[in-house]
Motif scaffolding. Structure first.
Motif, mmCIF file in Angstrom:
data_model
loop_
_atom_site.group_PDB
_atom_site.id
_atom_site.type_symbol
_atom_site.label_atom_id
_atom_site.label_comp_id
_atom_site.label_asym_id
_atom_site.label_seq_id
_atom_site.Cartn_x
_atom_site.Cartn_y
_atom_site.Cartn_z
ATOM 1 N N LEU A 95 0.839 -1.208 0.000
ATOM 2 C CA LEU A 95 0.000 0.000 0.000
ATOM 3 C C LEU A 95 0.875 1.260 0.000
ATOM 4 C CD1 LEU A 95 -2.874 -1.062 2.460
ATOM 5 C CD2 LEU A 95 -3.002 -0.906 -0.036
ATOM 6 N N ALA A 96 1.988 1.209 0.757
ATOM 7 C CA ALA A 96 2.899 2.363 0.763
ATOM 8 C C ALA A 96 3.578 2.523 -0.597
ATOM 9 C CB ALA A 96 3.941 2.212 1.864
ATOM 10 N N ALA A 97 3.746 1.391 -1.308
ATOM 11 C CA ALA A 97 4.353 1.472 -2.650
ATOM 12 C C ALA A 97 3.471 2.309 -3.571
ATOM 13 C CB ALA A 97 4.555 0.073 -3.217
ATOM 14 N N LEU A 98 2.151 2.191 -3.396
ATOM 15 C CA LEU A 98 1.224 2.996 -4.207
ATOM 16 C C LEU A 98 1.405 4.487 -3.893
ATOM 17 C CD1 LEU A 98 -2.011 0.822 -3.810
ATOM 18 C CD2 LEU A 98 -0.693 1.118 -5.919
ATOM 19 N N ILE A 99 1.585 4.805 -2.602
ATOM 20 C CA ILE A 99 1.803 6.214 -2.226
ATOM 21 C C ILE A 99 3.135 6.699 -2.799
ATOM 22 C CG2 ILE A 99 2.064 7.873 -0.340
ATOM 23 C CD1 ILE A 99 0.440 6.096 1.455
ATOM 24 N N ALA A 100 4.172 5.868 -2.665
ATOM 25 C CA ALA A 100 5.503 6.260 -3.148
ATOM 26 C C ALA A 100 5.466 6.564 -4.641
ATOM 27 C CB ALA A 100 6.515 5.152 -2.850
ATOM 28 N N GLU A 101 4.715 5.740 -5.379
ATOM 29 C CA GLU A 101 4.571 5.939 -6.824
ATOM 30 C C GLU A 101 3.956 7.321 -7.093
ATOM 31 O OE1 GLU A 101 2.416 2.627 -8.873
ATOM 32 O OE2 GLU A 101 1.134 4.241 -9.617
ATOM 33 N N ARG A 102 2.927 7.678 -6.335
ATOM 34 C CA ARG A 102 2.255 8.968 -6.516
ATOM 35 C C ARG A 102 3.185 10.128 -6.124
ATOM 36 N NH1 ARG A 102 -2.352 11.257 -9.012
ATOM 37 N NH2 ARG A 102 -2.798 9.051 -9.269
ATOM 38 N N VAL A 103 3.920 9.955 -5.032
ATOM 39 C CA VAL A 103 4.865 10.988 -4.575
ATOM 40 C C VAL A 103 5.890 11.281 -5.671
ATOM 41 C CG1 VAL A 103 6.794 11.364 -2.939
ATOM 42 C CG2 VAL A 103 4.572 10.592 -2.087
ATOM 43 N N LEU A 104 6.339 10.207 -6.325
ATOM 44 C CA LEU A 104 7.335 10.328 -7.393
ATOM 45 C C LEU A 104 6.739 11.002 -8.626
ATOM 46 C CD1 LEU A 104 10.224 9.070 -7.308
ATOM 47 C CD2 LEU A 104 9.371 7.397 -8.943
ATOM 48 N N SER A 111 11.043 17.403 3.851
ATOM 49 C CA SER A 111 12.183 16.956 4.645
ATOM 50 C C SER A 111 11.852 15.813 5.575
ATOM 51 C CB SER A 111 12.812 18.079 5.477
ATOM 52 O OG SER A 111 12.185 19.275 5.351
ATOM 53 N N MET A 112 10.570 15.561 5.809
ATOM 54 C CA MET A 112 10.255 14.454 6.723
ATOM 55 C C MET A 112 8.869 13.885 6.432
ATOM 56 S SD MET A 112 9.609 16.738 10.124
ATOM 57 C CE MET A 112 10.628 18.128 9.667
ATOM 58 N N VAL A 113 8.651 12.660 6.917
ATOM 59 C CA VAL A 113 7.362 11.989 6.754
ATOM 60 C C VAL A 113 6.775 11.704 8.128
ATOM 61 C CG1 VAL A 113 6.219 9.893 5.945
ATOM 62 C CG2 VAL A 113 8.014 10.929 4.548
ATOM 63 N N VAL A 114 5.543 12.171 8.355
ATOM 64 C CA VAL A 114 4.856 12.011 9.641
ATOM 65 C C VAL A 114 3.547 11.256 9.398
ATOM 66 C CG1 VAL A 114 3.788 13.292 11.551
ATOM 67 C CG2 VAL A 114 5.760 14.253 10.381
ATOM 68 N N ALA A 115 3.148 10.406 10.345
ATOM 69 C CA ALA A 115 1.870 9.692 10.211
ATOM 70 C C ALA A 115 0.762 10.448 10.934
ATOM 71 C CB ALA A 115 1.999 8.302 10.816
ATOM 72 N N PHE A 128 -1.929 -1.308 16.788
ATOM 73 C CA PHE A 128 -0.991 -0.607 15.908
ATOM 74 C C PHE A 128 -1.704 0.582 15.280
ATOM 75 C CE2 PHE A 128 -2.722 -1.936 11.777
ATOM 76 C CZ PHE A 128 -3.534 -2.995 12.154
ATOM 77 N N ASN A 129 -0.885 1.505 14.744
ATOM 78 C CA ASN A 129 -1.451 2.626 13.986
ATOM 79 C C ASN A 129 -1.136 2.380 12.511
ATOM 80 O OD1 ASN A 129 -2.093 4.987 12.705
ATOM 81 N ND2 ASN A 129 -0.646 6.267 13.836
ATOM 82 N N GLN A 130 -2.188 2.151 11.731
ATOM 83 C CA GLN A 130 -1.984 1.801 10.319
ATOM 84 C C GLN A 130 -1.250 2.902 9.552
ATOM 85 O OE1 GLN A 130 -4.903 2.632 11.627
ATOM 86 N NE2 GLN A 130 -5.737 4.245 10.317
ATOM 87 N N ALA A 131 -1.492 4.173 9.925
ATOM 88 C CA ALA A 131 -0.829 5.279 9.223
ATOM 89 C C ALA A 131 0.672 5.292 9.523
ATOM 90 C CB ALA A 131 -1.463 6.609 9.614
ATOM 91 N N GLU A 132 1.032 4.893 10.759
ATOM 92 C CA GLU A 132 2.454 4.846 11.120
ATOM 93 C C GLU A 132 3.172 3.742 10.333
ATOM 94 O OE1 GLU A 132 4.337 7.052 13.058
ATOM 95 O OE2 GLU A 132 5.837 5.838 12.040
ATOM 96 N N LEU A 133 2.491 2.608 10.136
ATOM 97 C CA LEU A 133 3.101 1.535 9.336
ATOM 98 C C LEU A 133 3.330 2.023 7.906
ATOM 99 C CD1 LEU A 133 1.140 -1.683 10.456
ATOM 100 C CD2 LEU A 133 3.231 -0.722 11.398
ATOM 101 N N LEU A 134 2.365 2.756 7.363
ATOM 102 C CA LEU A 134 2.506 3.297 6.001
ATOM 103 C C LEU A 134 3.648 4.321 5.949
ATOM 104 C CD1 LEU A 134 -1.258 3.866 5.047
ATOM 105 C CD2 LEU A 134 0.267 2.120 4.085
ATOM 106 N N ARG A 139 8.988 6.044 4.269
ATOM 107 C CA ARG A 139 10.339 6.544 4.575
ATOM 108 C C ARG A 139 11.378 5.596 4.014
ATOM 109 N NH1 ARG A 139 8.508 6.621 10.231
ATOM 110 N NH2 ARG A 139 7.300 8.543 10.427
ATOM 111 N N ARG A 140 11.124 4.305 4.165
ATOM 112 C CA ARG A 140 12.060 3.294 3.683
ATOM 113 C C ARG A 140 12.233 3.408 2.164
ATOM 114 N NH1 ARG A 140 12.260 -1.903 2.346
ATOM 115 N NH2 ARG A 140 10.014 -2.094 2.132
ATOM 116 N N ARG A 141 11.130 3.650 1.471
ATOM 117 C CA ARG A 141 11.176 3.704 0.008
ATOM 118 C C ARG A 141 11.714 5.012 -0.532
ATOM 119 N NH1 ARG A 141 8.109 -0.328 -2.538
ATOM 120 N NH2 ARG A 141 7.319 -1.778 -0.989
ATOM 121 N N THR A 142 11.547 6.119 0.220
ATOM 122 C CA THR A 142 11.942 7.428 -0.315
ATOM 123 C C THR A 142 13.218 7.962 0.331
ATOM 124 O OG1 THR A 142 10.580 8.518 1.346
ATOM 125 C CG2 THR A 142 9.549 8.120 -0.788
#
Ligand SMILES: [Zn+2]
Ligand SMILES: [Zn+2]
Length: 226
Positions: A95-104, A111-115, A128-134, A139-142
């Motif tokens: 799911l985060a890969a889909l966001i990363a694709e859009r960000v690109l 400068s930073m990513v916050v959930a 867990f917080n689903q937004a924090e996992l995303l 962050r890992r991808r970007t």
């Protein structure tokens, strides 16, 4: 307890269609509808015509931009439900890969990513917080950094589902607070799973601006059509 462990003990199964083999299968990925131009420059909603506006300017005062990867329908709806309510935490990565694709694609920089935070009672309940996992996966991808402090949800809010539009804005206003050093004009990407009106992300952006942040951009996996 079982639901939060499902992804740790079972082999991968598609969050969209339940097919074994991966957490999001190729068929479901192809069926997801990327949001198409014309989009509102500010809130990213799909517009009927390129000249049309969506009237978000009066409501989104702190959030400079909002972008979602796909429309909240079909397989992504099932996947997000399983991710959030049935504890399929491994879905964070595709799911985060889909966001990363859009960000690109949009060339979004920060400068930073916050959930978007959950209230601690709800986080304890869900485990867990689903937004924090995303946010972690994004962050890992970007290679973007975590924040130097914490964005907190300081008051519980009624779940957004079923709230009417006006109520949504009242519901989350002032619900967040930045605890940490002054952000000194640094830009922030705020992550959530789903956006509808953008009210929650706007409330987060407002708190981050209070903390000294520069431009705040909201990103989500999916967008509910309103
Ligand atoms: Zn599938
Ligand atoms: Zn708009």
């Amino acid at each position: 307890m079982f639901s939060t462990l499902v992804d740790l003990i079972l082999p991968p199964r598609c969050g969209g269609c339940h097919l074994a083999g991966s957490w999001l299968c190729g068929i479901c990925l192809r069926r997801m509808r990327r949001l198409e131009q014309p989009l509102c420059r500010r809130c990213g909603a799909e517009l009927e015509s390129p000249r049309g506006g969506c009237g978000c300017r009066g409501r989104l005062r702190s959030l400079t931009r909002l972008r979602s990867a796909v429309a909240y329908e079909g397989p992504v709806e099932s996947a997000i439900q399983r991710f959030k309510y049935q504890g399929w935490r491994r879905l964070a990565s595709p799911l985060a890969a889909l966001i990363a694709e859009r960000v690109l694609v949009e060339g979004l920089a920060a400068s930073m990513v916050v959930a978007v935070p959950l209230h601690r009672d709800r986080e304890r309940q869900r485990g867990f917080n689903q937004a924090e996992l995303l946010a972690h996966e994004l962050r890992r991808r970007t290679g973007l950094r975590p924040p130097p402090g914490r964005l907190l949800r300081i008051r519980t809010t009624v779940p957004q589902v079923g709230n009417d539009r006006l109520h949504r804005w009242q519901n989350v206003k002032g619900a967040f607070e930045w605890r940490g050093p002054q952000l000194s004009g640094r830009s922030v990407i705020v992550v959530d799973d789903v956006a509808t009106t953008g009210a929650t992300l706007e409330a987060c952006a407002s708190a981050l601006n209070e903390g000294g942040a520069g431009p705040v951009i909201g990103v989500t996996v999916a967008r509910v059509r309103i």
